[in-house]
Design an enzyme around this catalytic site. Structure first.
Site, PDB file in Angstrom:
ATOM      1  N   GLU A   1     -14.471 104.755 -18.831  1.00  0.00           N
ATOM      2  CA  GLU A   1     -14.166 103.409 -19.301  1.00  0.00           C
ATOM      3  C   GLU A   1     -14.253 102.443 -18.124  1.00  0.00           C
ATOM      4  O   GLU A   1     -13.751 101.335 -18.174  1.00  0.00           O
ATOM      5  CB  GLU A   1     -12.810 103.357 -19.992  1.00  0.00           C
ATOM      6  CG  GLU A   1     -11.645 103.858 -19.174  1.00  0.00           C
ATOM      7  CD  GLU A   1     -10.317 103.658 -19.882  1.00  0.00           C
ATOM      8  OE1 GLU A   1     -10.015 102.516 -20.221  1.00  0.00           O
ATOM      9  OE2 GLU A   1      -9.596 104.646 -20.093  1.00  0.00           O
TER      10      GLU A   1
ATOM     11  N   CYS B   1      -9.195 106.633 -22.557  1.00  0.00           N
ATOM     12  CA  CYS B   1      -8.993 107.914 -21.865  1.00  0.00           C
ATOM     13  C   CYS B   1      -9.387 109.118 -22.709  1.00  0.00           C
ATOM     14  O   CYS B   1      -9.265 110.257 -22.257  1.00  0.00           O
ATOM     15  CB  CYS B   1      -7.533 108.064 -21.447  1.00  0.00           C
ATOM     16  SG  CYS B   1      -6.974 106.774 -20.355  1.00  0.00           S
TER      17      CYS B   1
ATOM     18  N   HIS C   1      -2.614 114.178 -21.695  1.00  0.00           N
ATOM     19  CA  HIS C   1      -3.134 113.064 -20.905  1.00  0.00           C
ATOM     20  C   HIS C   1      -1.959 112.485 -20.117  1.00  0.00           C
ATOM     21  O   HIS C   1      -0.896 112.235 -20.687  1.00  0.00           O
ATOM     22  CB  HIS C   1      -3.745 112.008 -21.842  1.00  0.00           C
ATOM     23  CG  HIS C   1      -3.960 110.693 -21.148  1.00  0.00           C
ATOM     24  ND1 HIS C   1      -4.696 110.588 -19.986  1.00  0.00           N
ATOM     25  CD2 HIS C   1      -3.504 109.444 -21.432  1.00  0.00           C
ATOM     26  CE1 HIS C   1      -4.693 109.333 -19.591  1.00  0.00           C
ATOM     27  NE2 HIS C   1      -3.983 108.614 -20.434  1.00  0.00           N
TER      28      HIS C   1
HETATM   29  P1  HMG Z   1       8.037  99.408 -16.216  1.00  0.00           P
HETATM   30  O1  HMG Z   1       8.585  98.233 -16.929  1.00  0.00           O
HETATM   31  O2  HMG Z   1       7.573  99.197 -14.826  1.00  0.00           O
HETATM   32  O3  HMG Z   1       9.074 100.573 -16.059  1.00  0.00           O
HETATM   33  O4  HMG Z   1       6.870  99.980 -17.098  1.00  0.00           O
HETATM   34  P2  HMG Z   1      10.378 100.945 -16.911  1.00  0.00           P
HETATM   35  O5  HMG Z   1      11.442  99.955 -16.667  1.00  0.00           O
HETATM   36  O6  HMG Z   1       9.993 101.248 -18.336  1.00  0.00           O
HETATM   37  O7  HMG Z   1      10.770 102.271 -16.158  1.00  0.00           O
HETATM   38  C1  HMG Z   1       9.956 103.393 -16.226  1.00  0.00           C
HETATM   39  C2  HMG Z   1      10.876 104.621 -16.196  1.00  0.00           C
HETATM   40  O8  HMG Z   1      11.511 104.678 -14.921  1.00  0.00           O
HETATM   41  C3  HMG Z   1      12.013 104.538 -17.232  1.00  0.00           C
HETATM   42  O9  HMG Z   1      12.254 105.846 -17.702  1.00  0.00           O
HETATM   43  C4  HMG Z   1      13.195 104.085 -16.418  1.00  0.00           C
HETATM   44  O10 HMG Z   1      14.463 104.475 -16.953  1.00  0.00           O
HETATM   45  C5  HMG Z   1      12.933 104.779 -15.104  1.00  0.00           C
HETATM   46  P3  HMG Z   1      12.074 106.166 -19.282  1.00  0.00           P
HETATM   47  O11 HMG Z   1      12.961 105.251 -19.999  1.00  0.00           O
HETATM   48  O12 HMG Z   1      10.622 105.868 -19.552  1.00  0.00           O
HETATM   49  O13 HMG Z   1      12.385 107.612 -19.377  1.00  0.00           O
HETATM   50  N1  HMG Z   1      13.577 104.115 -13.966  1.00  0.00           N
HETATM   51  C6  HMG Z   1      14.177 104.770 -12.963  1.00  0.00           C
HETATM   52  N2  HMG Z   1      14.364 106.087 -12.740  1.00  0.00           N
HETATM   53  C7  HMG Z   1      15.023 106.451 -11.602  1.00  0.00           C
HETATM   54  N3  HMG Z   1      15.498 105.539 -10.709  1.00  0.00           N
HETATM   55  C8  HMG Z   1      15.327 104.217 -10.910  1.00  0.00           C
HETATM   56  C9  HMG Z   1      14.647 103.788 -12.085  1.00  0.00           C
HETATM   57  N4  HMG Z   1      14.303 102.578 -12.563  1.00  0.00           N
HETATM   58  C10 HMG Z   1      13.642 102.789 -13.726  1.00  0.00           C
HETATM   59  N5  HMG Z   1      15.804 103.347 -10.009  1.00  0.00           N
HETATM   60  C11 HMG Z   1       5.079 101.301 -17.877  1.00  0.00           C
HETATM   61  C12 HMG Z   1       6.460 101.332 -17.217  1.00  0.00           C
HETATM   62  C13 HMG Z   1       4.635 102.730 -18.111  1.00  0.00           C
HETATM   63  C14 HMG Z   1       5.171 100.577 -19.215  1.00  0.00           C
HETATM   64  C15 HMG Z   1       4.099 100.584 -16.918  1.00  0.00           C
HETATM   65  O14 HMG Z   1       3.953 101.337 -15.752  1.00  0.00           O
HETATM   66  C16 HMG Z   1       2.745 100.333 -17.529  1.00  0.00           C
HETATM   67  O15 HMG Z   1       2.521  99.331 -18.188  1.00  0.00           O
HETATM   68  N6  HMG Z   1       1.756 101.279 -17.279  1.00  0.00           N
HETATM   69  C17 HMG Z   1       0.415 101.179 -17.815  1.00  0.00           C
HETATM   70  C18 HMG Z   1       0.331 101.610 -19.266  1.00  0.00           C
HETATM   71  C19 HMG Z   1       0.591 103.078 -19.453  1.00  0.00           C
HETATM   72  O16 HMG Z   1       0.458 103.876 -18.565  1.00  0.00           O
HETATM   73  N7  HMG Z   1       0.917 103.473 -20.706  1.00  0.00           N
HETATM   74  C20 HMG Z   1       1.121 104.861 -21.046  1.00  0.00           C
HETATM   75  C21 HMG Z   1       0.707 105.175 -22.492  1.00  0.00           C
HETATM   76  S1  HMG Z   1      -0.908 104.547 -22.918  1.00  0.00           S
HETATM   77  C22 HMG Z   1      -2.046 105.658 -22.207  1.00  0.00           C
HETATM   78  O17 HMG Z   1      -1.670 106.712 -21.793  1.00  0.00           O
HETATM   79  C23 HMG Z   1      -3.462 105.237 -22.139  1.00  0.00           C
HETATM   80  C24 HMG Z   1      -3.945 104.770 -20.774  1.00  0.00           C
HETATM   81  O18 HMG Z   1      -4.133 105.884 -19.924  1.00  0.00           O
HETATM   82  C25 HMG Z   1      -5.235 103.955 -20.920  1.00  0.00           C
HETATM   83  C26 HMG Z   1      -6.411 104.587 -21.641  1.00  0.00           C
HETATM   84  O19 HMG Z   1      -6.287 105.268 -22.645  1.00  0.00           O
HETATM   85  O20 HMG Z   1      -7.531 104.245 -21.230  1.00  0.00           O
HETATM   86  C27 HMG Z   1      -2.949 103.866 -20.092  1.00  0.00           C
END
Ligand code: HMG
Length: 391
Positions: free
Chosen positions: A83, A115, A237
């Site tokens: 992609e 992906c 994935h």
């Molecule tokens: P965010 O707002 O930075 O993080 O977004 P958060 O606040 O949701 O925190 C992430 C986790 O860290 C949470 O755990 C927190 O509790 C924890 P969870 O509730 O998920 O179990 N946390 C901590 N842990 C320990 N100590 C701390 C602490 N603070 C927080 N101090 C998000 C996270 C994944 C949304 C962001 O990184 C993002 O937008 N990523 C890109 C999109 C993505 O990866 N999506 C995944 C599903 S889609 C997919 O897999 C397809 C993709 O590969 C693309 C394709 O298909 O081409 C992306």
């Protein structure tokens, strides 16, 4: 046509970039608690391409050891899934075909669905091999994931390519027939043609992924797939490695099985070793998880593995593979560890400079600095044409 023919992955090789940005360095820059990266999302570093690395150089680097080991005579199809395409018309695989020195009697195509693309390639490949078991298909997944600087997605960037040789009587993993499919139109993550970074609704993307786990599993069961308890381990994935753990809990919930955290850990722990340091390599990510699992200390001979492929937008597939006797003799453990370990650590400033770089679009002659440690490089662009060479 034979119906009991074993078809699947005969060889698996991956490559990544020459540079890495650690999450320690990223957190020093943006003040994020390092525990959020290490424990919250399960990431420690991300691969960063040099100026002369891209999906073509990584794809050729991943596939070259396969061609060296098996020769190319039986390869009549090359599918490159990405992609992060470098051209709207020409398949990136044609550059790879040339860099690998393949004979001309090969069909080369590029496939895309976020992906998920490589899994589509793998399924298409098994159908081609079923039609003529003397043929082999090279399926290469190659991607560089890029989000905006200082966005939540930034910490989940990465880059890698995996090359799979698909054949009859495979040495590593035989693929089962039933597949569970799940497609739904969702805007969780996308990249319009005019953008070099992805747009994402982060929380929605996590929910969409989990919905797809349930949907694909239910279809897999309806198609006569194996029951949950038959599986020894699961590869998901991994956009970030903790996502796999969320996904597995979702699968257990779908099956009405209480999520015992120790059992979840046992089913997944061996799949994250590469993805936690390479980052999201999009379509390559699932197969890096598979490489890590096969190369772990566990003897998986004869065991069933569950594989879940998810591509935003979205298409998902759950399928199963059975590990072949003698598979350990065909692994590439040392080469893979070296590819990850030899990356040079860069500071935030260097990363930012590389992130903001774009190739010139004026049609002039632009040579690129020789920075890669890999076997192939993008030498430059001339008259709007990308020029690749052996490094
Ligand atoms: P965010 O707002 O930075 O993080 O977004 P958060 O606040 O949701 O925190 C992430 C986790 O860290 C949470 O755990 C927190 O509790 C924890 P969870 O509730 O998920 O179990 N946390 C901590 N842990 C320990 N100590 C701390 C602490 N603070 C927080 N101090 C998000 C996270 C994944 C949304 C962001 O990184 C993002 O937008 N990523 C890109 C999109 C993505 O990866 N999506 C995944 C599903 S889609 C997919 O897999 C397809 C993709 O590969 C693309 C394709 O298909 O081409 C992306």
């Amino acid at each position: 046509m034979p119906t009991d023919l074993a078809l699947g992955i005969h060889d698996l090789s991956f490559s990544t970039t020459s540079l890495a940005l650690s999450h320690d360095e990223l957190s020093r820059h943006n003040g994020t608690d390092l525990a959020k990266y290490h424990r919250g999302i399960g990431q420690r570093a991300m691969s960063v391409p040099t100026a002369d690395e891209d999906i073509v150089t990584m794809a050729a680097a991943a596939a070259a050891p396969i061609v060296r080991r098996h020769g190319a005579d039986r390869i009549r199809t090359l599918v490159l899934a990405t992609e992060t395409s470098v051209d709207q018309s020409k398949a990136a695989g044609i550059y790879v075909h040339k860099l690998l020195g393949l004979h001309p009697h090969v069909r080369v195509v590029e496939v895309k669905q976020a992906c998920y693309g490589a899994t589509a390639g793998l399924q298409f490949a098994t159908a081609l091999v079923h039609r003529d078991p003397d043929q082999q298909v090279l399926v290469i997944a190659s991607d560089v994931s890029r989000y905006d600087l200082d966005s939540p997605g930034e910490a989940t960037q990465g880059a890698a390519a995996t090359a799979l040789l698909v054949s009859a009587d495979p040495a590593l993993v035989e693929l089962d027939r039933p597949s569970g499919l799940f497609t739904t139109d969702v805007m969780d993550f996308w990249r319009p043609n005019y953008r070099s970074t992805a747009l994402v609704n982060g929380k929605e993307s996590v929910a969409a992924y989990l919905e797809a786990v349930e949907g694909a599993w239910r279809d897999y069961s309806a198609q006569g797939g194996l029951p949950l308890e038959e599986f020894r381990a699961f590869c998901y994935h991994q956009p970030y490695t903790r996502m796999a753990f969320k996904a597995h809990r979702q699968l257990l919930e779908t099956c009405g099985v209480p999520a015992d955290e120790a059992a979840v850990e046992r089913a997944l722990a061996a799949t994250t070793a590469y993805n936690e340091t390479v980052g999201n390599s999009y379509t390559a990510s699932l197969y890096l998880a598979l490489a890590a699992l096969l190369e772990s200390e566990h003897d998986l001979t004869g065991q069933a593995l569950g594989l879940f492929s998810y591509g935003s937008g979205s298409v998902a597939e759950f399928f199963a593979g059975r590990v072949r006797p003698g598979y350990q003799e065909h692994l590439r453990r040392d080469a893979h560890r070296e590819a990850v370990d030899r990356r040079r650590a860069i500071d935030y400033g260097t990363y930012r400079e590389l992130h903001e770089r774009t190739l010139p679009t004026d049609g002039g002659r632009h040579d690129l600095p020789h920075q890669t440690q890999g076997p192939f490089r993008l030498a430059g662009v001339r008259d709007h044409q990308r020029v690749y060479e052996a490094a």
